[in-house]
Design an enzyme around this catalytic site. Structure first.
Site, PDB file in Angstrom:
ATOM      1  N   HIS A 116       6.387  -0.663  -0.100  1.00 47.71           N
ATOM      2  CA  HIS A 116       5.827   0.091   1.037  1.00 47.71           C
ATOM      3  C   HIS A 116       6.912   1.277   1.381  1.00 47.71           C
ATOM      4  CE1 HIS A 116       2.676  -2.762   2.007  1.00 47.71           C
ATOM      5  NE2 HIS A 116       3.414  -3.592   1.294  1.00 47.71           N
ATOM      6  N   ASP A 141      -1.639   4.176   0.958  1.00 49.06           N
ATOM      7  CA  ASP A 141      -2.259   2.960   1.255  1.00 49.06           C
ATOM      8  C   ASP A 141      -3.485   3.094   1.936  1.00 49.06           C
ATOM      9  OD1 ASP A 141      -0.520  -0.174   1.843  1.00 49.06           O
ATOM     10  OD2 ASP A 141      -2.638   0.319   2.834  1.00 49.06           O
ATOM     11  N   GLN A 160       2.897 -11.259   1.129  1.00 51.71           N
ATOM     12  CA  GLN A 160       2.642 -10.276  -0.039  1.00 51.71           C
ATOM     13  C   GLN A 160       0.970 -10.683  -0.320  1.00 51.71           C
ATOM     14  OE1 GLN A 160       4.483 -11.398  -3.829  1.00 51.71           O
ATOM     15  NE2 GLN A 160       3.724  -9.484  -4.922  1.00 51.71           N
ATOM     16  N   HIS A 181       5.158  -3.879  -5.552  1.00 56.83           N
ATOM     17  CA  HIS A 181       5.081  -2.720  -4.843  1.00 56.83           C
ATOM     18  C   HIS A 181       5.989  -2.648  -3.684  1.00 56.83           C
ATOM     19  CE1 HIS A 181       2.205  -5.648  -3.129  1.00 56.83           C
ATOM     20  NE2 HIS A 181       2.495  -4.874  -1.744  1.00 56.83           N
ATOM     21  N   ASN A 191       7.517  -7.228  -0.015  1.00 62.30           N
ATOM     22  CA  ASN A 191       6.986  -8.359   0.471  1.00 62.30           C
ATOM     23  C   ASN A 191       6.910  -9.480  -0.944  1.00 62.30           C
ATOM     24  OD1 ASN A 191       6.685  -7.888   3.074  1.00 62.30           O
ATOM     25  ND2 ASN A 191       4.495  -7.170   2.739  1.00 62.30           N
TER      26      ASN A 191
HETATM   27  P1  5GP Z   1       1.000  -6.495   0.525  1.00 62.06           P
HETATM   28  O1  5GP Z   1       0.616  -7.077   1.711  1.00 62.06           O
HETATM   29  O2  5GP Z   1       0.906  -7.179  -0.798  1.00 62.06           O
HETATM   30  O3  5GP Z   1       2.882  -6.187   0.648  1.00 62.06           O
HETATM   31  O4  5GP Z   1       0.838  -5.097   0.593  1.00 62.06           O
HETATM   32  C1  5GP Z   1      -0.645  -4.807   0.016  1.00 62.06           C
HETATM   33  C2  5GP Z   1      -1.045  -3.394   0.291  1.00 62.06           C
HETATM   34  O5  5GP Z   1      -1.892  -2.807  -0.330  1.00 62.06           O
HETATM   35  C3  5GP Z   1      -1.746  -3.355   1.914  1.00 62.06           C
HETATM   36  O6  5GP Z   1      -0.921  -2.504   2.530  1.00 62.06           O
HETATM   37  C4  5GP Z   1      -3.092  -2.913   1.366  1.00 62.06           C
HETATM   38  O7  5GP Z   1      -3.616  -2.147   2.580  1.00 62.06           O
HETATM   39  C5  5GP Z   1      -2.944  -2.044   0.215  1.00 62.06           C
HETATM   40  N1  5GP Z   1      -4.044  -2.045  -0.599  1.00 62.06           N
HETATM   41  C6  5GP Z   1      -4.802  -3.264  -0.963  1.00 62.06           C
HETATM   42  N2  5GP Z   1      -5.781  -2.816  -1.833  1.00 62.06           N
HETATM   43  C7  5GP Z   1      -5.743  -1.534  -2.234  1.00 62.06           C
HETATM   44  C8  5GP Z   1      -6.493  -0.492  -2.896  1.00 62.06           C
HETATM   45  O8  5GP Z   1      -7.367  -0.875  -3.470  1.00 62.06           O
HETATM   46  N3  5GP Z   1      -5.827   0.801  -2.830  1.00 62.06           N
HETATM   47  C9  5GP Z   1      -4.882   1.169  -1.922  1.00 62.06           C
HETATM   48  N4  5GP Z   1      -4.602   2.380  -2.030  1.00 62.06           N
HETATM   49  N5  5GP Z   1      -4.190   0.269  -1.194  1.00 62.06           N
HETATM   50  C10 5GP Z   1      -4.531  -1.007  -1.425  1.00 62.06           C
END
Ligand code: 5GP
Ligand code: ZN
Length: 138
Positions: A103, A32, A95, A101, A88
């Site tokens: 984590h 991440d 999310q 995805h 999420n």
């Molecule tokens: P969510 O909040 O949707 O469960 O998690 C999205 C996650 O994706 C976040 O932890 C954020 O830091 C990560 N993320 C968002 N854009 C990118 C990206 O372009 N590359 C990587 N490696 N992580 C990303």
């Protein structure tokens, strides 16, 4: 199927580079960019699914074992003492990227609280009423 407007489709399929921990025909696991802890990783299916409700059964069956495999490797290599698998679904649930995805968040002794909530209360009647509502939609 992939979605041309989805950043995780592009990352999962190698169109946008990422720090990759693992890859097979169906998944890419990346670090991440905004880690909650050292080693925070994301399991991305290569196909586009918006969230867990949209997920294909075969992919779904492989996500948890893959999370366990990566988490076990983190415990060996990073000396974390545990890890959280977090997933999420929906904006209200946190999310921010609408491509399924999971984590994998390594946890360290005396590290910050990352996934926690304050337990509330509910009467037995309330619990029964809520259970009936959910059951009627299964
Ligand atoms: P969510 O909040 O949707 O469960 O998690 C999205 C996650 O994706 C976040 O932890 C954020 O830091 C990560 N993320 C968002 N854009 C990118 C990206 O372009 N590359 C990587 N490696 N992580 C990303
Ligand atoms: Zn996607």
């Amino acid at each position: 199927m992939t979605d041309d407007n989805c950043i995780f489709c592009k990352i999962a399929n190698g169109v946008i580079p990422s720090t990759t921990l693992y890859e097979d025909e169906q998944f890419r696991v990346i670090l991440d960019l905004g880690p909650a802890s050292r080693g925070h990783a994301l399991i991305l299916p290569k196909q586009h699914f918006a969230d867990v409700c949209d997920l294909d059964g075969e992919i779904a069956a492989k996500v948890l074992p893959l999370g366990a495999k990566i988490g076990a490797a983190m415990k060996k290599s990073l000396e974390c003492s545990g890890f959280n698998l977090v997933q999420n679904n929906g904006e209200s649930a946190g999310q921010t990227v609408f491509h399924f995805h999971m984590h994998i968040i390594p946890r360290y002794e005396n590290g910050p609280s990352i996934v926690s909530w304050t337990p509330g209360t509910a009467s037995p009647e309330e619990l029964a009423q809520i259970a009936e509502k959910i059951k009627s939609s299964l």
